[in-house]
Motif scaffolding. Structure first.
Motif, PDB file in Angstrom:
ATOM      1  N   ILE A 195     -21.927  43.635   4.229  1.00 16.02           N
ATOM      2  CA  ILE A 195     -23.101  43.243   5.006  1.00 16.02           C
ATOM      3  C   ILE A 195     -22.910  43.681   6.454  1.00 16.02           C
ATOM      4  O   ILE A 195     -21.840  43.497   7.040  1.00 16.02           O
ATOM      5  CB  ILE A 195     -23.334  41.727   4.920  1.00 16.02           C
ATOM      6  N   ALA A 196     -23.944  44.262   7.048  1.00 14.31           N
ATOM      7  CA  ALA A 196     -23.889  44.679   8.443  1.00 14.31           C
ATOM      8  C   ALA A 196     -23.830  43.453   9.350  1.00 14.31           C
ATOM      9  O   ALA A 196     -24.418  42.397   9.054  1.00 14.31           O
ATOM     10  CB  ALA A 196     -25.112  45.530   8.781  1.00 14.31           C
ATOM     11  N   SER A 197     -23.135  43.594  10.459  1.00 12.77           N
ATOM     12  CA  SER A 197     -22.887  42.445  11.340  1.00 12.77           C
ATOM     13  C   SER A 197     -24.165  41.832  11.912  1.00 12.77           C
ATOM     14  O   SER A 197     -24.183  40.641  12.248  1.00 12.77           O
ATOM     15  CB  SER A 197     -21.952  42.856  12.478  1.00 12.77           C
ATOM     16  N   ALA A 198     -25.235  42.613  12.039  1.00  7.76           N
ATOM     17  CA  ALA A 198     -26.490  42.091  12.590  1.00  7.76           C
ATOM     18  C   ALA A 198     -27.522  41.783  11.508  1.00  7.76           C
ATOM     19  O   ALA A 198     -28.687  41.529  11.823  1.00  7.76           O
ATOM     20  CB  ALA A 198     -27.071  43.092  13.585  1.00  7.76           C
ATOM     21  N   ASP A 199     -27.116  41.778  10.261  1.00  7.37           N
ATOM     22  CA  ASP A 199     -28.058  41.545   9.164  1.00  7.37           C
ATOM     23  C   ASP A 199     -28.628  40.126   9.250  1.00  7.37           C
ATOM     24  O   ASP A 199     -27.882  39.146   9.296  1.00  7.37           O
ATOM     25  CB  ASP A 199     -27.339  41.721   7.817  1.00  7.37           C
ATOM     26  N   PRO A 200     -29.958  39.977   9.257  1.00 11.46           N
ATOM     27  CA  PRO A 200     -30.562  38.639   9.363  1.00 11.46           C
ATOM     28  C   PRO A 200     -30.278  37.739   8.174  1.00 11.46           C
ATOM     29  O   PRO A 200     -30.397  36.511   8.278  1.00 11.46           O
ATOM     30  CB  PRO A 200     -32.065  38.947   9.489  1.00 11.46           C
ATOM     31  N   HIS A 201     -29.885  38.313   7.026  1.00  9.55           N
ATOM     32  CA  HIS A 201     -29.595  37.490   5.848  1.00  9.55           C
ATOM     33  C   HIS A 201     -28.342  36.634   6.033  1.00  9.55           C
ATOM     34  O   HIS A 201     -28.127  35.677   5.282  1.00  9.55           O
ATOM     35  CB  HIS A 201     -29.424  38.381   4.606  1.00  9.55           C
ATOM     36  N   LEU A 202     -27.514  36.950   7.019  1.00 15.95           N
ATOM     37  CA  LEU A 202     -26.295  36.182   7.237  1.00 15.95           C
ATOM     38  C   LEU A 202     -26.596  34.730   7.586  1.00 15.95           C
ATOM     39  O   LEU A 202     -25.773  33.847   7.339  1.00 15.95           O
ATOM     40  CB  LEU A 202     -25.454  36.818   8.353  1.00 15.95           C
ATOM     41  N   ALA A 203     -27.767  34.488   8.152  1.00 18.59           N
ATOM     42  CA  ALA A 203     -28.125  33.125   8.543  1.00 18.59           C
ATOM     43  C   ALA A 203     -28.146  32.174   7.349  1.00 18.59           C
ATOM     44  O   ALA A 203     -27.911  30.969   7.494  1.00 18.59           O
ATOM     45  CB  ALA A 203     -29.480  33.120   9.244  1.00 18.59           C
ATOM     46  N   ALA A 204     -28.410  32.716   6.163  1.00 20.11           N
ATOM     47  CA  ALA A 204     -28.465  31.890   4.954  1.00 20.11           C
ATOM     48  C   ALA A 204     -27.108  31.759   4.277  1.00 20.11           C
ATOM     49  O   ALA A 204     -26.993  31.092   3.251  1.00 20.11           O
ATOM     50  CB  ALA A 204     -29.477  32.466   3.972  1.00 20.11           C
ATOM     51  N   LEU A 205     -26.072  32.398   4.860  1.00 24.57           N
ATOM     52  CA  LEU A 205     -24.753  32.422   4.220  1.00 24.57           C
ATOM     53  C   LEU A 205     -23.686  31.762   5.081  1.00 24.57           C
ATOM     54  O   LEU A 205     -22.500  32.030   4.928  1.00 24.57           O
ATOM     55  CB  LEU A 205     -24.354  33.883   3.937  1.00 24.57           C
ATOM     56  N   VAL A 206     -24.108  30.849   5.970  1.00 23.31           N
ATOM     57  CA  VAL A 206     -23.176  30.280   6.948  1.00 23.31           C
ATOM     58  C   VAL A 206     -22.088  29.428   6.310  1.00 23.31           C
ATOM     59  O   VAL A 206     -21.056  29.171   6.929  1.00 23.31           O
ATOM     60  CB  VAL A 206     -23.926  29.449   8.008  1.00 23.31           C
ATOM     61  N   HIS A 207     -22.295  28.975   5.084  1.00 18.85           N
ATOM     62  CA  HIS A 207     -21.300  28.119   4.434  1.00 18.85           C
ATOM     63  C   HIS A 207     -20.176  28.922   3.778  1.00 18.85           C
ATOM     64  O   HIS A 207     -19.152  28.362   3.396  1.00 18.85           O
ATOM     65  CB  HIS A 207     -21.967  27.225   3.385  1.00 18.85           C
ATOM     66  N   GLU A 208     -20.360  30.243   3.638  1.00 20.23           N
ATOM     67  CA  GLU A 208     -19.363  31.075   2.977  1.00 20.23           C
ATOM     68  C   GLU A 208     -18.510  31.810   4.005  1.00 20.23           C
ATOM     69  O   GLU A 208     -18.948  32.036   5.149  1.00 20.23           O
ATOM     70  CB  GLU A 208     -20.055  32.054   2.019  1.00 20.23           C
ATOM     71  N   PRO A 209     -17.276  32.204   3.637  1.00 25.03           N
ATOM     72  CA  PRO A 209     -16.365  32.821   4.611  1.00 25.03           C
ATOM     73  C   PRO A 209     -16.892  34.145   5.154  1.00 25.03           C
ATOM     74  O   PRO A 209     -17.120  35.094   4.396  1.00 25.03           O
ATOM     75  CB  PRO A 209     -15.065  33.009   3.821  1.00 25.03           C
ATOM     76  N   VAL A 214     -18.925  40.378   6.039  1.00 23.36           N
ATOM     77  CA  VAL A 214     -19.334  41.345   7.060  1.00 23.36           C
ATOM     78  C   VAL A 214     -18.319  42.472   7.201  1.00 23.36           C
ATOM     79  O   VAL A 214     -17.105  42.231   7.200  1.00 23.36           O
ATOM     80  CB  VAL A 214     -19.529  40.635   8.417  1.00 23.36           C
ATOM     81  N   ALA A 215     -18.832  43.706   7.349  1.00 19.34           N
ATOM     82  CA  ALA A 215     -17.965  44.887   7.480  1.00 19.34           C
ATOM     83  C   ALA A 215     -18.544  45.869   8.487  1.00 19.34           C
ATOM     84  O   ALA A 215     -18.991  46.960   8.129  1.00 19.34           O
ATOM     85  CB  ALA A 215     -17.757  45.548   6.132  1.00 19.34           C
ATOM     86  N   GLY A 216     -18.577  45.469   9.736  1.00 18.21           N
ATOM     87  CA  GLY A 216     -18.997  46.374  10.793  1.00 18.21           C
ATOM     88  C   GLY A 216     -20.492  46.500  10.949  1.00 18.21           C
ATOM     89  O   GLY A 216     -21.278  45.836  10.270  1.00 18.21           O
ATOM     90  N   SER A 217     -20.887  47.391  11.841  1.00 19.93           N
ATOM     91  CA  SER A 217     -22.301  47.509  12.211  1.00 19.93           C
ATOM     92  C   SER A 217     -23.188  47.998  11.069  1.00 19.93           C
ATOM     93  O   SER A 217     -24.367  47.677  11.022  1.00 19.93           O
ATOM     94  CB  SER A 217     -22.443  48.446  13.419  1.00 19.93           C
ATOM     95  N   ASP A 218     -22.624  48.791  10.141  1.00 19.12           N
ATOM     96  CA  ASP A 218     -23.431  49.275   9.016  1.00 19.12           C
ATOM     97  C   ASP A 218     -22.991  48.696   7.674  1.00 19.12           C
ATOM     98  O   ASP A 218     -23.526  49.063   6.627  1.00 19.12           O
ATOM     99  CB  ASP A 218     -23.415  50.800   8.943  1.00 19.12           C
ATOM    100  N   GLY A 219     -22.015  47.805   7.712  1.00 15.03           N
ATOM    101  CA  GLY A 219     -21.552  47.154   6.484  1.00 15.03           C
ATOM    102  C   GLY A 219     -20.620  47.986   5.631  1.00 15.03           C
ATOM    103  O   GLY A 219     -20.236  47.562   4.541  1.00 15.03           O
ATOM    104  N   LEU A 220     -20.200  49.151   6.116  1.00 14.51           N
ATOM    105  CA  LEU A 220     -19.421  50.068   5.281  1.00 14.51           C
ATOM    106  C   LEU A 220     -17.978  50.262   5.756  1.00 14.51           C
ATOM    107  O   LEU A 220     -17.258  51.089   5.182  1.00 14.51           O
ATOM    108  CB  LEU A 220     -20.123  51.430   5.204  1.00 14.51           C
ATOM    109  N   ASN A 221     -17.550  49.524   6.759  1.00 17.55           N
ATOM    110  CA  ASN A 221     -16.197  49.739   7.286  1.00 17.55           C
ATOM    111  C   ASN A 221     -15.117  49.586   6.223  1.00 17.55           C
ATOM    112  O   ASN A 221     -14.212  50.414   6.102  1.00 17.55           O
ATOM    113  CB  ASN A 221     -15.914  48.770   8.439  1.00 17.55           C
ATOM    114  N   ASP A 222     -15.191  48.510   5.442  1.00 19.96           N
ATOM    115  CA  ASP A 222     -14.155  48.270   4.430  1.00 19.96           C
ATOM    116  C   ASP A 222     -14.265  49.262   3.275  1.00 19.96           C
ATOM    117  O   ASP A 222     -13.250  49.706   2.725  1.00 19.96           O
ATOM    118  CB  ASP A 222     -14.234  46.831   3.921  1.00 19.96           C
ATOM    119  N   ILE A 223     -15.479  49.607   2.907  1.00 17.89           N
ATOM    120  CA  ILE A 223     -15.667  50.592   1.840  1.00 17.89           C
ATOM    121  C   ILE A 223     -15.083  51.939   2.264  1.00 17.89           C
ATOM    122  O   ILE A 223     -14.425  52.620   1.456  1.00 17.89           O
ATOM    123  CB  ILE A 223     -17.159  50.702   1.472  1.00 17.89           C
TER     124      ILE A 223
END
Length: 285
Positions: A195-209, A214-223
């Motif tokens: 998931i990209a660091s600025a993705d608005p969907h993160l707001a619904a995932l605050v209970h998970e680690p 999250v993997a950087g600005s485009d979500g692909l750093n770890d990949i």
């Protein structure tokens, strides 16, 4: 105060914003009944709830209304026909990830595969992928060496407990991706953060680690890191399979092909979305 009936309790839960299915499952949990017993709720619609069950149901309903995942509240999640313990130390396994398991098993059960393949699950979390693969191969009488890696000691503790309870023979290793991994594998599978660091969907995932999401600005750093390092740990002919976001398949295939992987392709999830991409490593290039 009069105790509510089953019907009244479910109606009250829905006024808090709970979906009907979530409310039903939480009520069954509060009453100590299995998830499969939803018919009991219908048959006992007018039964008055015991005090303890009503109080617990109210507490659980408030937690769910605040956005806490149902799996954390219940303490488990069904995945690939297996019941896995989950809590806030690990991500909740998603049905989409079963696509990665099915693809892995297709490769591992190919007659051309090694008689005892070596399998690596990178970023195992609750152990969902490693355990589902190991359990399925054991049931099919297909011996395999399965290694599960995670950077989080807390996640590994959860995964180890799940492996023990499900009698899955898995080796666990604490490592940031492949840094501490040795040896070569016939299959490397991973559901990394994407998931990209600025993705608005993160707001619904605050209970998970967050570190598992999250993997950087485009979500692909770890990949990117996994694709770069994986060939050093693959046997010739071995496969790398990656789960990714709904809109990332084109880019992930490009990264795989650019690293020298062959037969680069994607698999669709149950919704028809390209959810996983992978390729075969045929040797140095």
């Amino acid at each position: 105060m009069n105790q509510p009936t089953v019907r009244q309790a479910l109606q009250t839960a829905q006024t808090l914003g709970l979906e009907r299915l979530d409310a039903q499952l939480l009520l069954l949990h509060a009453l100590g009944k299995p998830d499969s017993d939803r018919a009991w709720l219908l048959a006992h619609d007018d039964d008055v709830l015991p005090q303890a069950g009503a109080d617990l149901f109210r507490q659980l309903g408030l937690r769910r209304a605040a956005g806490e995942p149902l799996a954390y509240i219940a303490g488990y999640k069904e995945f690939f026909g297996l019941r896995l313990k989950v809590d806030a130390r690990v991500l909740v396994p998603r049905p989409d990830t079963e696509t990665l398991v099915v693809w892995s098993l297709d490769i591992l059960q190919d007659p051309a595969m090694s008689a005892q393949p070596r399998v690596l699950d990178l970023g195992t979390g609750s152990g969902a992928i490693a355990i589902a693969v190991a359990h399925s191969l054991q049931a099919a009488g297909r011996p395999a060496i399965v290694v599960a890696v995670d950077a989080s000691a807390d996640a590994l503790a959860v995964a180890q407990e799940n492996a023990n309870s499900l009698h899955a023979d898995i080796q666990f290793l604490q490592s940031h991706w492949l840094e501490e991994v040795s040896g070569h594998f016939h299959l490397i599978a991973s559901n990394p953060p994407y998931i990209a660091s600025a993705d608005p969907h993160l707001a619904a995932l605050v209970h998970e680690p967050l570190q598992a999401l999250v993997a950087g600005s485009d979500g692909l750093n770890d990949i990117r890191q996994i694709i770069k390092q994986a060939p050093e740990h693959l046997h010739p002919g071995g496969w790398l399979l990656l789960e990714h976001g709904y809109d990332q398949s084109d880019r992930v295939r490009e990264l795989l092909a650019g690293r020298g992987f062959q037969q680069v392709q994607s698999r669709l999830d149950l919704a028809g979305i390209a959810r996983c991409s992978g390729g075969q490593w045929l040797g140095a290039c």
